[in-house]
Write a protein that holds these residues in place. Structure first.
Motif, PDB file in Angstrom:
ATOM      1  N   ALA A 464      10.302 -18.032  12.455  1.00  0.00           N
ATOM      2  CA  ALA A 464      10.347 -18.151  13.914  1.00  0.00           C
ATOM      3  C   ALA A 464       8.961 -17.932  14.512  1.00  0.00           C
ATOM      4  CB  ALA A 464      11.339 -17.137  14.496  1.00  0.00           C
ATOM      5  N   ALA A 465       8.225 -16.955  13.974  1.00  0.00           N
ATOM      6  CA  ALA A 465       6.872 -16.691  14.473  1.00  0.00           C
ATOM      7  C   ALA A 465       5.954 -17.877  14.195  1.00  0.00           C
ATOM      8  CB  ALA A 465       6.327 -15.424  13.829  1.00  0.00           C
ATOM      9  N   LYS A 466       6.119 -18.525  13.055  1.00  0.00           N
ATOM     10  CA  LYS A 466       5.312 -19.709  12.758  1.00  0.00           C
ATOM     11  C   LYS A 466       5.630 -20.836  13.744  1.00  0.00           C
ATOM     12  CE  LYS A 466       4.853 -18.711   7.803  1.00  0.00           C
ATOM     13  NZ  LYS A 466       5.288 -19.078   6.433  1.00  0.00           N
ATOM     14  N   ALA A 467       6.920 -21.029  14.034  1.00  0.00           N
ATOM     15  CA  ALA A 467       7.301 -22.069  14.987  1.00  0.00           C
ATOM     16  C   ALA A 467       6.768 -21.773  16.373  1.00  0.00           C
ATOM     17  CB  ALA A 467       8.830 -22.191  15.030  1.00  0.00           C
ATOM     18  N   ASN A 472       0.086 -16.426  12.559  1.00  0.00           N
ATOM     19  CA  ASN A 472      -1.273 -16.192  12.067  1.00  0.00           C
ATOM     20  C   ASN A 472      -1.934 -15.030  12.792  1.00  0.00           C
ATOM     21  OD1 ASN A 472      -1.043 -18.281  10.254  1.00  0.00           O
ATOM     22  ND2 ASN A 472      -1.989 -19.806  11.598  1.00  0.00           N
ATOM     23  N   HIS A 473      -1.705 -14.936  14.101  1.00  0.00           N
ATOM     24  CA  HIS A 473      -2.299 -13.819  14.847  1.00  0.00           C
ATOM     25  C   HIS A 473      -1.691 -12.492  14.388  1.00  0.00           C
ATOM     26  CE1 HIS A 473      -3.989 -11.433  18.058  1.00  0.00           C
ATOM     27  NE2 HIS A 473      -2.764 -10.974  18.335  1.00  0.00           N
ATOM     28  N   TYR A 481       3.269  -7.319  10.910  1.00  0.00           N
ATOM     29  CA  TYR A 481       4.514  -7.249  11.683  1.00  0.00           C
ATOM     30  C   TYR A 481       4.924  -5.796  11.973  1.00  0.00           C
ATOM     31  CZ  TYR A 481       5.417 -12.243  11.293  1.00  0.00           C
ATOM     32  OH  TYR A 481       5.341 -13.608  11.429  1.00  0.00           O
ATOM     33  N   ALA A 482       4.282  -4.846  11.318  1.00  0.00           N
ATOM     34  CA  ALA A 482       4.575  -3.425  11.576  1.00  0.00           C
ATOM     35  C   ALA A 482       3.712  -2.864  12.697  1.00  0.00           C
ATOM     36  CB  ALA A 482       4.367  -2.612  10.302  1.00  0.00           C
ATOM     37  N   THR A 483       2.935  -3.714  13.355  1.00  0.00           N
ATOM     38  CA  THR A 483       2.084  -3.270  14.465  1.00  0.00           C
ATOM     39  C   THR A 483       2.948  -2.823  15.645  1.00  0.00           C
ATOM     40  OG1 THR A 483       0.315  -4.787  13.829  1.00  0.00           O
ATOM     41  CG2 THR A 483       0.289  -3.958  16.093  1.00  0.00           C
ATOM     42  N   VAL A 484       2.686  -1.621  16.140  1.00  0.00           N
ATOM     43  CA  VAL A 484       3.380  -1.131  17.334  1.00  0.00           C
ATOM     44  C   VAL A 484       2.689  -1.726  18.560  1.00  0.00           C
ATOM     45  CG1 VAL A 484       4.012   0.906  18.691  1.00  0.00           C
ATOM     46  CG2 VAL A 484       4.088   0.995  16.184  1.00  0.00           C
ATOM     47  N   VAL A 485       3.462  -2.372  19.435  1.00  0.00           N
ATOM     48  CA  VAL A 485       2.875  -3.157  20.528  1.00  0.00           C
ATOM     49  C   VAL A 485       2.471  -2.301  21.723  1.00  0.00           C
ATOM     50  CG1 VAL A 485       4.177  -5.193  19.843  1.00  0.00           C
ATOM     51  CG2 VAL A 485       5.126  -3.655  21.579  1.00  0.00           C
ATOM     52  N   LEU A 492      -0.965  -6.403  23.506  1.00  0.00           N
ATOM     53  CA  LEU A 492      -1.032  -7.847  23.278  1.00  0.00           C
ATOM     54  C   LEU A 492      -1.402  -8.558  24.568  1.00  0.00           C
ATOM     55  CD1 LEU A 492       2.262  -8.271  21.194  1.00  0.00           C
ATOM     56  CD2 LEU A 492      -0.073  -7.963  20.325  1.00  0.00           C
ATOM     57  N   SER A 493      -2.014  -9.730  24.432  1.00  0.00           N
ATOM     58  CA  SER A 493      -2.363 -10.530  25.612  1.00  0.00           C
ATOM     59  C   SER A 493      -1.110 -11.205  26.164  1.00  0.00           C
ATOM     60  CB  SER A 493      -3.385 -11.595  25.230  1.00  0.00           C
ATOM     61  OG  SER A 493      -2.787 -12.589  24.405  1.00  0.00           O
TER      62      SER A 493
END
Length: 593
Positions: A464-467, A472-473, A481-485, A492-493
């Protein structure tokens, strides 16, 4: 009574509802009762053992009696203490269970409240009800049952034992109790008023803290330079909290100081009366052992009575807090499932959406409707663009599809089903939303994506993230994917958050998709990435796209032009340009340069 308004409750009704919270814990409550009876009954043996030890052991110089009575006293104390520890532990378990149930009930119930309600209440007020109010009644719930049972049993059994020893000394000891019961009732009323004021002030303070001490609030304060304004507001509300607490604590301290004074004086009066009866009246029935046993019982009487009066005061002041909790639990959701709702899955839906003579008002008292005479049909798989000036009613129109609000007139249907007849859970599965302001929770990117589909595998999340052109980001971040937002996704922007929102929608795979100005706040590069992700998301779904930038809706199957809550034009891009109406005017304004 309007929707969402709590019905007024009598205090006795609130008390009855509090008692009902104990019903799921009947086995534990039964065990507490048994343990309390054991503790109170065995504990009563000690004064009689003390009397026997003095009169028949010490005064008779009988070491055997002294030894046996001492051992029995120690055994009785150990058993009573063990039973006391056991019922205290069980009462804590029951109390904490009820607190957990209240918090869960409040949270679940408030989640069901309509969007209209959330726009009219401060977030901090809600948080205060769930945390501060529930925490403040914790003592009343956790300790009340065991304390009332234990102290009532101890007080009653002690009075009976004191009567057995000497009724005259008993009359003097218990004669002051009705006086303190009256004082406790009065203090409870005063404390009730101050407790409610304290919780209301604390709720306001919590709301202010929540508004100021978050990313958005801190940003506003820093860019405006109005540190003094936020500080003065907080200081004022904090002072009000402190003032109510001072009044409340003064009332309680004064009451218990008065009771403590009586507790100190009464034994002296008992010794005087015993001396008068022995010396002045030559009463031979009063022995030294009786007097000592009786005075030792006074502690078993006054301490439980103090605790019972404290329970009376605490319950009196807690009733208002329970009232605040039940006010929220009694709120009736304005939007809820029909009596026998239709349950649908995305596989059951083609995606045909129709508005049939729809009218809508946010407030029944507003002079002009937000929407009126809306007739619109979107065939399955169509892309319908909604355009118009700000305030035209575009977003309001889309809010009616997932029942964020209900129509005032007419109806909205999906495949012929009135949305009010479809279960809210089904609507949540069928409809996807991508808004201008994406909301992310303070968690990892992976868990934020799972809001689209809770059982999604890591492979499905990455696809889903690729779509959505965000994979890539994400992989370039140190924790992937374990990054806390961060709170609200502030790490995130805007474009990155939007693409995460689109990935969530891809995971959800809805039959009806609503895009509310999903690219209007983005820079050109981010807009192109997001627009590309949206183009991969829309095929096979009925899509309603709200856009100010008309360049993004040229390929729409149907463009609907709205003005002042009405549809004024509809057609394709070429047809509307040729018509030369409102759409042409908006188009020329955007591209006149």
């Amino acid at each position: 009574m309007g929707p969402g308004r709590p019905p007024k409750k009598l205090d006795r009704t609130i008390i009855s509802r509090v008692a009902a919270q104990f019903r799921p814990y009947r086995p534990q409550v039964t065990l507490i009762v048994v343990l309390v009876m054991i503790s109170a009954t065995i504990g009563l043996a000690n004064p009689f053992l003390l009397k026997h030890l003095i009169d028949h052991g010490l005064r008779a110089n009988n070491l055997h009696v002294i030894t046996v009575d001492s051992l029995l006293t120690i055994a009785a104390t150990l058993i009573a203490t063990a039973a006391g520890v056991a019922y205290a532990y069980m009462s804590i378990l029951v109390g904490q269970g009820i607190m957990r149930d209240l918090r869960n009930g409040l949270f679940t119930h408030l989640q069901a409240m309509p969007l209209r309600w959330f726009t009219n209440v401060r977030t901090g007020e809600m948080q205060s009800r769930i945390t501060n109010d529930v925490t403040s009644v914790q003592g009343a719930v956790s300790d009340t049952l065991a304390n009332v049972l234990n102290n009532a049993t101890t007080a009653i059994s002690t009075i009976v034992a004191m009567l057995i020893l000497d009724w005259r000394l008993t009359a003097l000891s218990v004669g002051v109790l009705p006086f303190f019961a009256l004082i406790a009732a009065k203090v409870g009323k005063w404390a009730d008023v101050e407790r409610r004021k304290s919780q209301e002030n604390l709720a306001a303070l919590t709301a202010t803290t929540n508004e100021v001490l978050n990313v958005s609030g801190a940003l506003l304060t820093k860019v405006s330079g109005r540190y003094d304004l936020a500080g003065e507001r907080f200081a004022k509300e904090n002072a009000e909290v402190a003032a109510t607490q001072v009044r409340l604590q003064t009332i309680m301290r004064g009451f218990f100081s008065l009771f403590g004074l009586t507790f100190t004086i009464t034994p002296t009066l008992v010794f005087w009366l015993a001396g008068y009866l022995i010396i002045g009246r030559r009463d031979a029935n009063l022995s030294l052992g009786t007097i000592i046993a009786f005075t030792s019982m006074q502690g078993r009487l006054f301490f439980p009575v103090t605790q019972l009066l404290n329970v009376q005061v605490e319950l009196g002041s807690s009733v208002s807090l329970f009232g605040r909790i039940f006010e929220y639990l009694d709120l009736v959701p304005e939007i809820r499932d029909a009596e026998n709702p239709t349950h649908l899955t995305p596989a059951d839906i083609r995606g045909e959406v129709a508005f049939e003579n729809v009218g809508f008002r946010y407030d029944e008292n507003q002079s002009r409707p937000t929407l009126e005479n809306i007739d619109l049909r979107a065939d399955a798989g169509q892309l319908v663009a909604l355009v118009g000036s700000s305030g035209a009613g575009k977003t309001s129109l889309t809010y009616l599809i997932p029942r964020l609000y209900d129509v005032t007139e007419g109806r909205v249907t999906i495949d012929g089903h009135d949305v009010r007849d479809i279960s809210l859970a089904s609507l949540g599965q069928i409809i996807g939303f991508v808004t201008q302001e994406t909301y992310l929770v303070h968690d990892t990117i992976r868990e934020n994506l799972r809001y689209g589909r809770s059982d999604a595998t890591d492979e499905q999340i990455e696809e889903a993230a690729k779509a959505a052109a965000i994979h890539n980001h994400i992989m370039s971040l140190p924790d992937g994917y374990a990054t806390v937002v961060g709170e609200r996704g502030y790490k995130l922007s805007g474009g990155e958050k939007q693409r995460i929102s689109i990935a969530r929608a891809i995971l959800k795979d809805p039959r009806v998709l609503i895009l509310d100005e999903a690219t209007s706040a983005l820079d050109t590069q981010s807009e192109r990435l997001v627009q590309g992700a949206l183009e991969r998301l829309m095929p096979g779904r009925t899509t309603f796209a709200i856009a100010h930038r008309l360049s993004t809706v040229r390929a729409a199957d149907l463009i609907v032009v709205m003005s002042h809550g009405r549809i004024v034009e509809r057609g394709t891009h070429e047809e509307l340009l040729a018509h030369g109406g409102e759409y042409r005017r908006l188009y020329d304004l955007q591209f006149e340069d």
